[in-house]
Design a protein around this motif. Structure first.
Motif, PDB file in Angstrom:
ATOM      1  N   LEU A 163     -20.031 -31.767  -1.971  1.00 34.25           N
ATOM      2  CA  LEU A 163     -20.440 -33.000  -1.104  1.00 34.25           C
ATOM      3  C   LEU A 163     -19.902 -34.083  -1.660  1.00 34.25           C
ATOM      4  CD1 LEU A 163     -23.593 -31.422   0.377  1.00 34.25           C
ATOM      5  CD2 LEU A 163     -22.107 -31.958   1.439  1.00 34.25           C
ATOM      6  N   ILE A 164     -20.184 -34.538  -3.294  1.00 37.27           N
ATOM      7  CA  ILE A 164     -19.366 -35.531  -3.043  1.00 37.27           C
ATOM      8  C   ILE A 164     -18.047 -35.551  -3.623  1.00 37.27           C
ATOM      9  CG2 ILE A 164     -19.116 -36.453  -5.993  1.00 37.27           C
ATOM     10  CD1 ILE A 164     -22.487 -35.308  -6.553  1.00 37.27           C
ATOM     11  N   GLY A 165     -17.411 -35.012  -3.927  1.00 37.56           N
ATOM     12  CA  GLY A 165     -16.035 -34.983  -3.590  1.00 37.56           C
ATOM     13  C   GLY A 165     -15.872 -35.746  -2.273  1.00 37.56           C
ATOM     14  N   LEU A 166     -16.167 -34.837  -1.172  1.00 35.45           N
ATOM     15  CA  LEU A 166     -16.139 -35.185   0.453  1.00 35.45           C
ATOM     16  C   LEU A 166     -15.984 -36.375   0.451  1.00 35.45           C
ATOM     17  CD1 LEU A 166     -17.224 -31.793   2.733  1.00 35.45           C
ATOM     18  CD2 LEU A 166     -14.468 -32.759   1.263  1.00 35.45           C
ATOM     19  N   GLN A 167     -17.211 -36.740  -0.118  1.00 30.43           N
ATOM     20  CA  GLN A 167     -17.097 -38.622  -0.166  1.00 30.43           C
ATOM     21  C   GLN A 167     -15.915 -39.577  -0.269  1.00 30.43           C
ATOM     22  OE1 GLN A 167     -20.727 -39.481  -2.570  1.00 30.43           O
ATOM     23  NE2 GLN A 167     -22.046 -39.860  -0.555  1.00 30.43           N
ATOM     24  N   PHE A 168     -15.446 -38.801  -1.918  1.00 26.25           N
ATOM     25  CA  PHE A 168     -14.341 -39.285  -2.155  1.00 26.25           C
ATOM     26  C   PHE A 168     -12.788 -39.161  -1.550  1.00 26.25           C
ATOM     27  CE2 PHE A 168     -10.693 -39.594  -5.287  1.00 26.25           C
ATOM     28  CZ  PHE A 168     -10.964 -40.749  -5.522  1.00 26.25           C
ATOM     29  N   VAL A 169     -13.031 -37.931  -1.164  1.00 26.65           N
ATOM     30  CA  VAL A 169     -11.944 -38.005   0.123  1.00 26.65           C
ATOM     31  C   VAL A 169     -12.475 -38.223   1.613  1.00 26.65           C
ATOM     32  CG1 VAL A 169     -11.333 -35.778   1.613  1.00 26.65           C
ATOM     33  CG2 VAL A 169     -11.440 -35.569  -0.809  1.00 26.65           C
ATOM     34  N   LEU A 170     -13.247 -39.134   2.043  1.00 21.49           N
ATOM     35  CA  LEU A 170     -13.110 -39.983   2.659  1.00 21.49           C
ATOM     36  C   LEU A 170     -12.667 -41.195   2.736  1.00 21.49           C
ATOM     37  CD1 LEU A 170     -14.441 -40.342   6.359  1.00 21.49           C
ATOM     38  CD2 LEU A 170     -16.801 -41.087   4.817  1.00 21.49           C
ATOM     39  N   VAL A 171     -13.028 -41.477   1.463  1.00 22.13           N
ATOM     40  CA  VAL A 171     -13.120 -42.736   0.803  1.00 22.13           C
ATOM     41  C   VAL A 171     -10.697 -43.179   0.753  1.00 22.13           C
ATOM     42  CG1 VAL A 171     -12.929 -44.969  -0.909  1.00 22.13           C
ATOM     43  CG2 VAL A 171     -14.471 -43.530  -0.204  1.00 22.13           C
TER      44      VAL A 171
ATOM     45  N   ILE B 161       1.896 -41.369   1.830  1.00 25.03           N
ATOM     46  CA  ILE B 161       1.945 -39.766   1.559  1.00 25.03           C
ATOM     47  C   ILE B 161       1.263 -39.107   0.464  1.00 25.03           C
ATOM     48  CG2 ILE B 161       3.559 -38.255   0.763  1.00 25.03           C
ATOM     49  CD1 ILE B 161       5.904 -39.591   2.836  1.00 25.03           C
ATOM     50  N   GLY B 162       1.197 -39.837  -0.881  1.00 26.06           N
ATOM     51  CA  GLY B 162       0.817 -39.446  -2.189  1.00 26.06           C
ATOM     52  C   GLY B 162      -0.923 -39.865  -1.823  1.00 26.06           C
ATOM     53  N   LEU B 163      -1.362 -40.607  -1.055  1.00 23.07           N
ATOM     54  CA  LEU B 163      -3.231 -40.897  -0.893  1.00 23.07           C
ATOM     55  C   LEU B 163      -2.993 -39.482   0.429  1.00 23.07           C
ATOM     56  CD1 LEU B 163      -3.548 -44.455   0.206  1.00 23.07           C
ATOM     57  CD2 LEU B 163      -4.414 -43.440  -2.128  1.00 23.07           C
ATOM     58  N   ALA B 164      -2.679 -39.335   1.293  1.00 20.88           N
ATOM     59  CA  ALA B 164      -2.918 -37.948   1.462  1.00 20.88           C
ATOM     60  C   ALA B 164      -2.654 -36.759   0.548  1.00 20.88           C
ATOM     61  CB  ALA B 164      -1.672 -38.054   2.701  1.00 20.88           C
ATOM     62  N   LEU B 165      -1.888 -37.003   0.217  1.00 17.07           N
ATOM     63  CA  LEU B 165      -1.814 -35.586  -1.315  1.00 17.07           C
ATOM     64  C   LEU B 165      -3.235 -35.671  -2.150  1.00 17.07           C
ATOM     65  CD1 LEU B 165       2.491 -35.233  -2.245  1.00 17.07           C
ATOM     66  CD2 LEU B 165       0.518 -33.496  -0.768  1.00 17.07           C
ATOM     67  N   LEU B 166      -3.731 -36.745  -2.044  1.00 20.54           N
ATOM     68  CA  LEU B 166      -4.810 -36.618  -2.836  1.00 20.54           C
ATOM     69  C   LEU B 166      -5.591 -35.913  -2.755  1.00 20.54           C
ATOM     70  CD1 LEU B 166      -5.816 -37.795  -5.963  1.00 20.54           C
ATOM     71  CD2 LEU B 166      -6.248 -39.942  -5.018  1.00 20.54           C
ATOM     72  N   ALA B 167      -5.975 -37.019  -1.254  1.00 24.80           N
ATOM     73  CA  ALA B 167      -6.976 -36.464  -0.897  1.00 24.80           C
ATOM     74  C   ALA B 167      -6.614 -35.123  -0.299  1.00 24.80           C
ATOM     75  CB  ALA B 167      -6.974 -36.911   1.097  1.00 24.80           C
ATOM     76  N   LEU B 168      -5.878 -34.034  -0.005  1.00 20.61           N
ATOM     77  CA  LEU B 168      -5.787 -32.764   0.200  1.00 20.61           C
ATOM     78  C   LEU B 168      -6.101 -31.543  -0.783  1.00 20.61           C
ATOM     79  CD1 LEU B 168      -2.886 -32.075   2.518  1.00 20.61           C
ATOM     80  CD2 LEU B 168      -4.985 -31.026   3.124  1.00 20.61           C
ATOM     81  N   GLY B 169      -5.861 -32.622  -1.920  1.00 23.54           N
ATOM     82  CA  GLY B 169      -6.062 -31.774  -3.648  1.00 23.54           C
ATOM     83  C   GLY B 169      -7.050 -31.741  -3.977  1.00 23.54           C
ATOM     84  N   GLU B 170      -8.347 -32.804  -3.434  1.00 23.71           N
ATOM     85  CA  GLU B 170      -9.285 -33.202  -4.057  1.00 23.71           C
ATOM     86  C   GLU B 170      -9.621 -32.373  -2.575  1.00 23.71           C
ATOM     87  OE1 GLU B 170     -10.877 -34.211  -6.753  1.00 23.71           O
ATOM     88  OE2 GLU B 170      -8.690 -35.241  -7.314  1.00 23.71           O
ATOM     89  N   GLY B 171     -10.056 -32.493  -1.485  1.00 21.51           N
ATOM     90  CA  GLY B 171     -10.410 -31.847  -0.232  1.00 21.51           C
ATOM     91  C   GLY B 171     -10.980 -30.368   0.068  1.00 21.51           C
TER      92      GLY B 171
ATOM     93  N   PRO C  36     -11.062 -27.834  -2.173  1.00 25.14           N
ATOM     94  CA  PRO C  36     -11.466 -27.582  -3.293  1.00 25.14           C
ATOM     95  C   PRO C  36     -13.383 -27.645  -2.770  1.00 25.14           C
ATOM     96  CG  PRO C  36     -10.561 -28.378  -4.615  1.00 25.14           C
ATOM     97  CD  PRO C  36      -9.778 -28.121  -3.129  1.00 25.14           C
ATOM     98  N   THR C  37     -13.363 -29.546  -2.048  1.00 24.78           N
ATOM     99  CA  THR C  37     -14.713 -29.825  -2.399  1.00 24.78           C
ATOM    100  C   THR C  37     -14.797 -29.098  -1.226  1.00 24.78           C
ATOM    101  OG1 THR C  37     -13.542 -32.133  -1.088  1.00 24.78           O
ATOM    102  CG2 THR C  37     -14.396 -31.270  -4.040  1.00 24.78           C
ATOM    103  N   LEU C  38     -14.300 -29.191   0.024  1.00 28.75           N
ATOM    104  CA  LEU C  38     -14.957 -28.848   1.746  1.00 28.75           C
ATOM    105  C   LEU C  38     -15.223 -27.148   1.367  1.00 28.75           C
ATOM    106  CD1 LEU C  38     -15.206 -28.745   4.276  1.00 28.75           C
ATOM    107  CD2 LEU C  38     -12.943 -28.281   4.549  1.00 28.75           C
ATOM    108  N   TRP C  39     -14.697 -26.818   0.347  1.00 30.71           N
ATOM    109  CA  TRP C  39     -14.818 -24.767   0.437  1.00 30.71           C
ATOM    110  C   TRP C  39     -16.712 -25.137  -0.655  1.00 30.71           C
ATOM    111  CZ3 TRP C  39     -11.406 -21.429  -3.290  1.00 30.71           C
ATOM    112  CH2 TRP C  39     -12.053 -20.218  -2.910  1.00 30.71           C
ATOM    113  N   ALA C  40     -16.471 -26.114  -1.317  1.00 31.17           N
ATOM    114  CA  ALA C  40     -17.329 -25.455  -2.233  1.00 31.17           C
ATOM    115  C   ALA C  40     -18.468 -26.173  -1.482  1.00 31.17           C
ATOM    116  CB  ALA C  40     -17.337 -25.912  -3.721  1.00 31.17           C
ATOM    117  N   ALA C  41     -18.513 -26.580  -0.649  1.00 34.74           N
ATOM    118  CA  ALA C  41     -19.802 -27.502   0.100  1.00 34.74           C
ATOM    119  C   ALA C  41     -20.363 -26.751   1.076  1.00 34.74           C
ATOM    120  CB  ALA C  41     -18.799 -28.363   1.126  1.00 34.74           C
ATOM    121  N   LEU C  42     -18.879 -25.858   1.624  1.00 35.74           N
ATOM    122  CA  LEU C  42     -19.056 -24.924   2.934  1.00 35.74           C
ATOM    123  C   LEU C  42     -19.741 -24.193   2.446  1.00 35.74           C
ATOM    124  CD1 LEU C  42     -16.676 -25.845   5.151  1.00 35.74           C
ATOM    125  CD2 LEU C  42     -18.892 -26.398   5.397  1.00 35.74           C
TER     126      LEU C  42
END
Length: 144
Positions: free
Chosen positions: A58-66, A7-17, A19-25
Motif C-alpha cells: 500500500l505504501i508503494g502504491l501511494q508512491f505510484v500514484l504520485v 515514458i521514463g516515469l511510466a516505466l518507474l511507476a510500472l516497476g514499482e506498481g 510488485p506493490t500491487l501484488w503485495a497489497a492484494l
C-alpha cells in the motif's frame, strides 16, 4: 524530452506498481513467489507477516500514484521530487541487498532489478533538468 520523461516515469511507476500491487492484494502469494516462484527471494527472510507485506504494498502504491501524477502534470519540481524520492528508497535498498542478498543465479537478476530504477531515476533527473533549462533567448529576456 517531455516524451522521454513521460515514458521514463511510466516505466518507474510500472516497476514499482506491479510488485506493490501484488503485495497489497495477495501478501502471502507475494511472499512465496516474488519475483518468481522458483526464486522466491522473500522466503529467505522469514517469518511471513501479512500486515507488513500488505502495508509495504500500500505504501508503494501511494508512491505510484504520485509518480503517475508527475507523468501527467510534468511539473518540473514535482518530477524532481518524485525522482529524488525514488532514490531515497532504491539506493539504501541496493546497499542492503549487497550485504544480505540472493545467492547463485539470482544475484544477477537481483542486482539488475535494484540498479535499474536507480539508473532510470538519475537519467530522468538529468533529462528533467535539461528539458527545463531556460533557452538563451529566455535567459536574455529575463536579464533585460
Amino acid at each position: 524530452m517531455q516524451l522521454l520523461l513521460r515514458i521514463g516515469l511510466a516505466l518507474l511507476a510500472l516497476g514499482e506498481g506491479i510488485p506493490t500491487l501484488w503485495a497489497a492484494l495477495s501478501p502471502l502469494s507475494f511472499h512465496l513467489g516474488f519475483p518468481t516462484p522458483e526464486l522466491a527471494w522473500l522466503t529467505g527472510f522469514p517469518p511471513f507477516n501479512e500486515h507488513m507485506t500488505r502495508d509495504f504494498g500500500l505504501i508503494g502504491l501511494q508512491f505510484v500514484l504520485v509518480v503517475a501524477y508527475a507523468a501527467v502534470s510534468m511539473r518540473c519540481t514535482l518530477v524532481r521530487v518524485v525522482l529524488a524520492a525514488s532514490l531515497v528508497f532504491n539506493v539504501p535498498h541496493l546497499i542492503y541487498h549487497q550485504h544480505h542478498g540472493a545467492t547463485g543465479n539470482a544475484v544477477q537478476l537481483q542486482v539488475i532489478s535494484q540498479v535499474a530504477p536507480i539508473a532510470l531515476a538519475v537519467l530522468l533527473l538529468i533529462i528533467n533538468e535539461l528539458a527545463n533549462r531556460p533557452t538563451p533567448r529566455e535567459s536574455t529576456a529575463e536579464q533585460a
